[in-house]
Scaffold this active site. Structure first.
Site, PDB file in Angstrom:
ATOM      1  N   HIS A 132       0.733  -1.240   0.136  1.00 30.87           N
ATOM      2  CA  HIS A 132      -0.066   0.234  -0.124  1.00 30.87           C
ATOM      3  C   HIS A 132       0.777   1.294   0.074  1.00 30.87           C
ATOM      4  O   HIS A 132       1.608   1.243   0.841  1.00 30.87           O
ATOM      5  CB  HIS A 132      -1.014   0.107   1.158  1.00 30.87           C
ATOM      6  CG  HIS A 132      -2.047  -0.932   0.966  1.00 30.87           C
ATOM      7  ND1 HIS A 132      -2.633  -1.613   2.221  1.00 30.87           N
ATOM      8  CD2 HIS A 132      -2.787  -1.304  -0.186  1.00 30.87           C
ATOM      9  CE1 HIS A 132      -3.739  -2.277   1.664  1.00 30.87           C
ATOM     10  NE2 HIS A 132      -3.845  -2.226   0.427  1.00 30.87           N
ATOM     11  N   GLU A 145       0.429  -4.848  11.479  1.00 27.03           N
ATOM     12  CA  GLU A 145       0.156  -3.479  11.246  1.00 27.03           C
ATOM     13  C   GLU A 145       1.031  -2.686  12.226  1.00 27.03           C
ATOM     14  O   GLU A 145       0.728  -2.822  13.402  1.00 27.03           O
ATOM     15  CB  GLU A 145      -1.306  -3.139  11.350  1.00 27.03           C
ATOM     16  CG  GLU A 145      -2.359  -3.795  10.487  1.00 27.03           C
ATOM     17  CD  GLU A 145      -2.467  -3.282   9.356  1.00 27.03           C
ATOM     18  OE1 GLU A 145      -1.952  -2.253   9.166  1.00 27.03           O
ATOM     19  OE2 GLU A 145      -3.233  -3.752   8.340  1.00 27.03           O
TER      20      GLU A 145
END
Length: 468
Positions: free
Chosen positions: A217, A423
């Site tokens: 991303h 994350e």
């Protein structure tokens, strides 16, 4: 529009640029430098979000989340900045859009709360380069260190630094490119780190392999940054005779893709700091596929959009994109010796264990094995800086599921491996979100490294038990 599951929607940059102009903000354009890396680092100059505020909207159900996405599509000057996290979705909103958006949101029974008053200043905190020569204190204490860890680097810089590290450590590191070029013609670089040589006569390795995929991303700048630190830390540790690092490199071959999505990553530096997808051309209004919805696992089921303007647009078929096809080819080439796959993202401080695509309790056969190691990694992360992560499956933990993700696909493709999504910083309720200041690169990398040490030790135990 067709949707399935909880959505994370964001305008494509073409629409965002239109919104900025309509709101009276002129986008800043960046002249892309071609050719080899010059003596000065490439600057980062992003589209201006001057006058944008940040708000969170509380969503209690998937239906409310979908409704919020419908509402945001009605307005220029709105960018969705996060997936649903603990029942909240974060929005960036232009000032002249705020009153109308608030009226629409509250009119549907949803509560909107102020988060931060100056998005552009947060962006500048990650794009402003440190002045002056490199501060040696920002580098690892090694004669071969080349990376300034006090700032985020552009893709050409990253590739150059990796080649420099490999030239200083030819016996421990190789730099290679993945099979496919991107839509904009870039090569996708990865590194292989290893210690002692293989026992095979032909010189090829038969050691267990670990794959780390990051930078898929575009706006998650912290993920390539920590990989650069990890590469240098492993090299420096091995050279100094550190027993833990020596065991890690002697036991495993480490395949690290620092920037899986270089087109999107460069675009997030040169144009739009909040860009998420790759840069596939779809139509005049649409660019980009969410690569972490494009893997062939429960494809087109949860957490996706079929609208190409949305940031979770999954693509027209699984593995339609060169970037995901690159990961597929690497994993398939290592199938016989792959023991772990890590997908590194930001943000929220989470360790997510498959399956991430299911909205119902659904566990892989080796869930207990993965969950146990993930818990040990979670504990290791907190020791150095006191950082707290959460561990679990996506839907029970966060209230949303997402199909087509890399770690789910890898586990489906090679059953029994250790496969997770991490994350990184900051926490889910931190307004910085993807805009993590560069002074958090090193502490983020250090605690991530601590988790890798624990993971490698547990994988080594498993390998020994499997061979006896």
């Amino acid at each position: 529009m067709t949707r399935s599951g909880w959505l994370n929607a964001s305008r494509s940059n073409e629409v965002t640029r239109k919104a900025a102009v309509m709101a009276g903000f002129r986008p800043i354009l960046f002249l892309l430098l071609a050719g080899s890396l010059g003596p000065s680092p490439l600057p980062s100059v992003a589209l201006s979000y001057e006058g944008y505020l940040m708000f969170s909207v509380a969503v209690k159900t998937a239906k409310e989340a979908e409704k919020l996405m419908d509402i945001t599509e009605q307005f220029d000057g709105v960018t969705v900045m996060s997936e649903p996290l603990h029942g909240k979705i974060t929005l960036a909103v232009a000032r002249d859009t705020l009153d109308k958006l608030r009226s629409e949101v509250t009119g549907h029974g949803m509560k909107i709360n102020f988060v931060h008053g100056d998005l552009q200043r947060l962006i500048e905190s990650t794009t402003t380069r440190a002045a002056g020569p490199i501060d040696k204190r920002s580098m690892l204490p090694s004669d071969t260190s080349v990376v300034d860890h006090r700032q985020y680097h552009r893709y050409p810089e990253i590739v150059t630094m990796l080649h420099q590290l490999a030239s200083h450590n030819p016996d421990l590191m190789e730099v290679s490119r993945l099979l496919h070029r991107t839509h904009e013609g870039r090569e996708v670089t990865y590194v292989q780190l290893h210690g002692n040589t293989s026992s095979r006569v032909d010189g090829t390795s038969d050691k267990p392999a670990v794959v780390i995929e990051s930078g898929i991303h575009a706006r998650e700048w912290i993920t390539p940054a920590v990989q650069l630190w990890i590469v240098e830390a492993l090299l420096a540790g091995y050279r100094s005779g550190d027993p833990t690092v020596t065991t890690m490199l002697n036991t495993f071959d480490w395949f690290i893709i620092p920037v899986t999505n270089p087109d999107g990553y460069e675009y997030s530096h040169a144009e739009d700091r909040l860009w998420r997808k790759n840069r596939r051309y779809i139509s005049f209004e649409c660019r980009g596929v969410d690569l972490n919805r494009n893997f062939d696992v429960a494809f087109n089921t949860t957490g996706i959009s079929n609208n190409c303007r949305m940031s979770t647009y999954l693509g027209f078929k699984a593995f339609s994109e060169p970037e995901t096809s690159n990961v597929k080819a690497l994993v398939e080439s290592l199938r016989d010796r792959l023991v772990a796959y890590l997908a590194i993202h930001s943000y929220s401080q989470l360790i997510l264990v498959p399956w991430g695509y299911s909205e119902k309790p659904l566990f892989p056969d080796n869930y207990e094995y993965m969950d146990r190691i993930a818990e040990l990694m979670n504990s290791a992360i907190s020791v150095r800086h006191g950082t707290t992560y959460l561990k679990g499956q996506a839907y029970p933990l966060l209230g949303y599921a997402a199909s087509g993700a890399g770690e789910d696909w890898a586990l489906k493709e090679v059953p029994g491996i250790f496969s997770i999504c991490m994350e990184l910083r900051p926490s889910w309720n931190d307004p910085k979100g993807f805009l993590l200041p560069p002074d958090e690169i090193v502490p983020s990398a250090e605690e991530y490294f601590d988790s890798l040490i624990v993971m490698a030790a547990e994988l080594a135990k498993q390998a020994i038990n499997s061979s006896t």
